[in-house]
Write a protein that holds these residues in place. Structure first.
Motif, PDB file in Angstrom:
ATOM      1  N   ARG A 169      -4.377   7.586   0.873  1.00  0.00           N
ATOM      2  CA  ARG A 169      -5.056   6.758   1.865  1.00  0.00           C
ATOM      3  C   ARG A 169      -5.063   5.284   1.466  1.00  0.00           C
ATOM      4  O   ARG A 169      -5.023   4.399   2.338  1.00  0.00           O
ATOM      5  CB  ARG A 169      -6.484   7.257   2.061  1.00  0.00           C
ATOM      6  CG  ARG A 169      -7.262   6.527   3.134  1.00  0.00           C
ATOM      7  CD  ARG A 169      -8.620   7.153   3.348  1.00  0.00           C
ATOM      8  NE  ARG A 169      -8.514   8.537   3.798  1.00  0.00           N
ATOM      9  CZ  ARG A 169      -9.564   9.322   4.039  1.00  0.00           C
ATOM     10  NH1 ARG A 169     -10.798   8.853   3.848  1.00  0.00           N
ATOM     11  NH2 ARG A 169      -9.379  10.555   4.441  1.00  0.00           N
ATOM     12  N   CYS A 170      -5.098   5.001   0.168  1.00  0.00           N
ATOM     13  CA  CYS A 170      -5.152   3.605  -0.282  1.00  0.00           C
ATOM     14  C   CYS A 170      -3.876   2.839   0.057  1.00  0.00           C
ATOM     15  O   CYS A 170      -3.917   1.630   0.273  1.00  0.00           O
ATOM     16  CB  CYS A 170      -5.389   3.557  -1.791  1.00  0.00           C
ATOM     17  SG  CYS A 170      -6.969   4.274  -2.314  1.00  0.00           S
ATOM     18  N   HIS A 171      -2.738   3.536   0.094  1.00  0.00           N
ATOM     19  CA  HIS A 171      -1.462   2.872   0.347  1.00  0.00           C
ATOM     20  C   HIS A 171      -0.872   3.267   1.698  1.00  0.00           C
ATOM     21  O   HIS A 171       0.314   3.040   1.938  1.00  0.00           O
ATOM     22  CB  HIS A 171      -0.459   3.228  -0.758  1.00  0.00           C
ATOM     23  CG  HIS A 171      -0.844   2.723  -2.112  1.00  0.00           C
ATOM     24  ND1 HIS A 171      -1.716   3.420  -2.934  1.00  0.00           N
ATOM     25  CD2 HIS A 171      -0.504   1.587  -2.782  1.00  0.00           C
ATOM     26  CE1 HIS A 171      -1.870   2.745  -4.056  1.00  0.00           C
ATOM     27  NE2 HIS A 171      -1.159   1.632  -3.993  1.00  0.00           N
ATOM     28  N   LEU A 172      -1.686   3.815   2.569  1.00  0.00           N
ATOM     29  CA  LEU A 172      -1.171   4.277   3.854  1.00  0.00           C
ATOM     30  C   LEU A 172      -0.682   3.112   4.707  1.00  0.00           C
ATOM     31  O   LEU A 172       0.374   3.190   5.343  1.00  0.00           O
ATOM     32  CB  LEU A 172      -2.248   5.066   4.598  1.00  0.00           C
ATOM     33  CG  LEU A 172      -1.824   5.658   5.954  1.00  0.00           C
ATOM     34  CD1 LEU A 172      -0.639   6.591   5.789  1.00  0.00           C
ATOM     35  CD2 LEU A 172      -3.003   6.397   6.601  1.00  0.00           C
ATOM     36  N   ARG A 173      -1.444   2.022   4.724  1.00  0.00           N
ATOM     37  CA  ARG A 173      -1.035   0.869   5.540  1.00  0.00           C
ATOM     38  C   ARG A 173       0.285   0.290   5.056  1.00  0.00           C
ATOM     39  O   ARG A 173       1.160  -0.057   5.865  1.00  0.00           O
ATOM     40  CB  ARG A 173      -2.121  -0.205   5.537  1.00  0.00           C
ATOM     41  CG  ARG A 173      -3.391   0.198   6.272  1.00  0.00           C
ATOM     42  CD  ARG A 173      -4.387  -0.944   6.295  1.00  0.00           C
ATOM     43  NE  ARG A 173      -4.811  -1.316   4.941  1.00  0.00           N
ATOM     44  CZ  ARG A 173      -5.614  -2.332   4.655  1.00  0.00           C
ATOM     45  NH1 ARG A 173      -6.084  -3.095   5.626  1.00  0.00           N
ATOM     46  NH2 ARG A 173      -5.961  -2.598   3.418  1.00  0.00           N
ATOM     47  N   GLN A 174       0.442   0.177   3.738  1.00  0.00           N
ATOM     48  CA  GLN A 174       1.700  -0.338   3.208  1.00  0.00           C
ATOM     49  C   GLN A 174       2.858   0.593   3.542  1.00  0.00           C
ATOM     50  O   GLN A 174       3.953   0.138   3.881  1.00  0.00           O
ATOM     51  CB  GLN A 174       1.607  -0.524   1.690  1.00  0.00           C
ATOM     52  CG  GLN A 174       0.685  -1.640   1.269  1.00  0.00           C
ATOM     53  CD  GLN A 174      -0.725  -1.152   1.012  1.00  0.00           C
ATOM     54  OE1 GLN A 174      -1.163  -0.177   1.608  1.00  0.00           O
ATOM     55  NE2 GLN A 174      -1.446  -1.833   0.139  1.00  0.00           N
ATOM     56  N   GLY A 175       2.604   1.897   3.439  1.00  0.00           N
ATOM     57  CA  GLY A 175       3.661   2.866   3.742  1.00  0.00           C
ATOM     58  C   GLY A 175       4.088   2.813   5.193  1.00  0.00           C
ATOM     59  O   GLY A 175       5.290   2.850   5.500  1.00  0.00           O
ATOM     60  N   ILE A 176       3.128   2.719   6.101  1.00  0.00           N
ATOM     61  CA  ILE A 176       3.454   2.641   7.529  1.00  0.00           C
ATOM     62  C   ILE A 176       4.207   1.348   7.833  1.00  0.00           C
ATOM     63  O   ILE A 176       5.213   1.354   8.564  1.00  0.00           O
ATOM     64  CB  ILE A 176       2.169   2.736   8.367  1.00  0.00           C
ATOM     65  CG1 ILE A 176       1.554   4.139   8.234  1.00  0.00           C
ATOM     66  CG2 ILE A 176       2.456   2.436   9.826  1.00  0.00           C
ATOM     67  CD1 ILE A 176       0.230   4.296   8.942  1.00  0.00           C
ATOM     68  N   ALA A 177       3.746   0.237   7.262  1.00  0.00           N
ATOM     69  CA  ALA A 177       4.417  -1.045   7.507  1.00  0.00           C
ATOM     70  C   ALA A 177       5.849  -1.028   6.987  1.00  0.00           C
ATOM     71  O   ALA A 177       6.779  -1.474   7.673  1.00  0.00           O
ATOM     72  CB  ALA A 177       3.622  -2.172   6.848  1.00  0.00           C
ATOM     73  N   PHE A 178       6.041  -0.498   5.783  1.00  0.00           N
ATOM     74  CA  PHE A 178       7.390  -0.458   5.211  1.00  0.00           C
ATOM     75  C   PHE A 178       8.283   0.503   5.978  1.00  0.00           C
ATOM     76  O   PHE A 178       9.479   0.250   6.165  1.00  0.00           O
ATOM     77  CB  PHE A 178       7.307  -0.059   3.738  1.00  0.00           C
ATOM     78  CG  PHE A 178       8.595  -0.200   2.993  1.00  0.00           C
ATOM     79  CD1 PHE A 178       9.152  -1.451   2.789  1.00  0.00           C
ATOM     80  CD2 PHE A 178       9.245   0.917   2.500  1.00  0.00           C
ATOM     81  CE1 PHE A 178      10.352  -1.587   2.112  1.00  0.00           C
ATOM     82  CE2 PHE A 178      10.441   0.792   1.822  1.00  0.00           C
ATOM     83  CZ  PHE A 178      10.995  -0.460   1.615  1.00  0.00           C
ATOM     84  N   SER A 179       7.715   1.614   6.450  1.00  0.00           N
ATOM     85  CA  SER A 179       8.484   2.572   7.244  1.00  0.00           C
ATOM     86  C   SER A 179       8.948   1.955   8.553  1.00  0.00           C
ATOM     87  O   SER A 179      10.114   2.078   8.954  1.00  0.00           O
ATOM     88  CB  SER A 179       7.640   3.812   7.515  1.00  0.00           C
ATOM     89  OG  SER A 179       8.322   4.717   8.370  1.00  0.00           O
ATOM     90  N   TYR A 180       8.028   1.246   9.236  1.00  0.00           N
ATOM     91  CA  TYR A 180       8.405   0.590  10.491  1.00  0.00           C
ATOM     92  C   TYR A 180       9.410  -0.534  10.259  1.00  0.00           C
ATOM     93  O   TYR A 180      10.271  -0.797  11.120  1.00  0.00           O
ATOM     94  CB  TYR A 180       7.168   0.054  11.189  1.00  0.00           C
ATOM     95  CG  TYR A 180       6.352   1.124  11.874  1.00  0.00           C
ATOM     96  CD1 TYR A 180       6.917   2.347  12.196  1.00  0.00           C
ATOM     97  CD2 TYR A 180       5.014   0.918  12.198  1.00  0.00           C
ATOM     98  CE1 TYR A 180       6.185   3.339  12.824  1.00  0.00           C
ATOM     99  CE2 TYR A 180       4.262   1.903  12.827  1.00  0.00           C
ATOM    100  CZ  TYR A 180       4.857   3.113  13.138  1.00  0.00           C
ATOM    101  OH  TYR A 180       4.127   4.085  13.758  1.00  0.00           O
ATOM    102  N   LEU A 181       9.317  -1.200   9.129  1.00  0.00           N
ATOM    103  CA  LEU A 181      10.283  -2.245   8.811  1.00  0.00           C
ATOM    104  C   LEU A 181      11.691  -1.662   8.688  1.00  0.00           C
ATOM    105  O   LEU A 181      12.646  -2.171   9.290  1.00  0.00           O
ATOM    106  CB  LEU A 181       9.892  -2.939   7.507  1.00  0.00           C
ATOM    107  CG  LEU A 181      10.921  -3.925   6.930  1.00  0.00           C
ATOM    108  CD1 LEU A 181      11.123  -5.104   7.875  1.00  0.00           C
ATOM    109  CD2 LEU A 181      10.487  -4.399   5.552  1.00  0.00           C
ATOM    110  N   CYS A 182      11.818  -0.588   7.924  1.00  0.00           N
ATOM    111  CA  CYS A 182      13.138   0.021   7.697  1.00  0.00           C
ATOM    112  C   CYS A 182      13.698   0.627   8.977  1.00  0.00           C
ATOM    113  O   CYS A 182      14.871   0.418   9.318  1.00  0.00           O
ATOM    114  CB  CYS A 182      13.032   1.078   6.604  1.00  0.00           C
ATOM    115  SG  CYS A 182      12.624   0.417   4.961  1.00  0.00           S
ATOM    116  N   THR A 183      12.867   1.380   9.699  1.00  0.00           N
ATOM    117  CA  THR A 183      13.352   1.985  10.939  1.00  0.00           C
ATOM    118  C   THR A 183      13.669   0.926  11.985  1.00  0.00           C
ATOM    119  O   THR A 183      14.611   1.087  12.773  1.00  0.00           O
ATOM    120  CB  THR A 183      12.320   2.981  11.491  1.00  0.00           C
ATOM    121  OG1 THR A 183      11.034   2.324  11.636  1.00  0.00           O
ATOM    122  CG2 THR A 183      12.153   4.161  10.557  1.00  0.00           C
TER     123      THR A 183
END
Length: 203
Positions: A169-183
């Motif tokens: 949960r602590c890194h969920l925002r970073q993970g979502i942002a990085f995922s949307y960046l790559c996709t």
């Protein structure tokens, strides 16, 4: 006569404790700031499951855009009129809509797993693409578009929906942002890359 109470040492200890806590807070704040600057990439790179999911999601996005862009030109190259071949894209959109609805039902019934969410859609999407290769019948091409649209929309939604299960949960925002960046990069460049490949291969 009672000796006076020495309070200096107590106050010094309090000050020392306050200074220590302040140093810890500053250190944590600095670490958090450095992590925010790099969007937690160093942490996300240490999660093999997240990296694999991100790779699958990017491949899905690439296939989706390439298929959608070249669907109508492919139908025209087979000799169909543009006002007729456009229904291939319509059929793909209808299949995509029902793919999202089916994914919603899967998560609502809590029957989602790797086989249901990724393996089966990948297989059916492959079957749909094979239909474009081995047939020129218009109605079979419509069926292939429905199957392909259903499968790719289902898989793309699944890749986005299961992301919170692979990141804390602590890194969920970073993970979502990085995922949307790559996709997003794959969404924007897939048509260009596929077009260049077709041009260089004389397809």
């Amino acid at each position: 006569m009672r000796p006076p109470v020495q309070r200096t040492s107590v106050h010094n200890k309090d000050f020392e404790g306050s200074d220590s806590r302040q140093e810890i807070n500053n250190s944590l704040a600095g670490s958090k700031q450095n992590e925010d600057v790099f969007c937690g990439i160093s942490y996300l790179a240490k999660l093999p499951s997240f990296v694999l999911l991100l790779f699958i999601h990017c491949i899905i996005c690439y296939n989706f855009v390439s298929w959608a862009i070249f669907l109508v030109p492919y139908g025209v190259s087979l000799g169909f009129r543009p006002d007729v071949v456009v229904f291939l894209s319509t059929a793909g959109g209808i299949g995509g809509f029902w793919g999202k609805v089916s994914l919603l039902a899967v998560f609502y019934c809590d029957v989602g797993n790797t086989l249901v969410l990724f393996v089966v859609p990948a297989f059916t999407f492959t079957v749909g693409l094979i239909g474009y290769i081995f047939t020129t019948n218009y109605f079979l091409l419509l069926a292939s578009s429905i199957i392909s649209g259903f499968s790719i929309a289902f898989a793309e939604g699944a890749a986005s929906a299961v992301l919170p299960h692979f990141i804390c949960r602590c890194h969920l925002r970073q993970g979502i942002a990085f995922s949307y960046l790559c996709t997003g990069i794959f969404f924007q460049t897939s048509g260009i890359l596929s077009g260049e490949y077709c041009t260089s291969s004389n397809i």
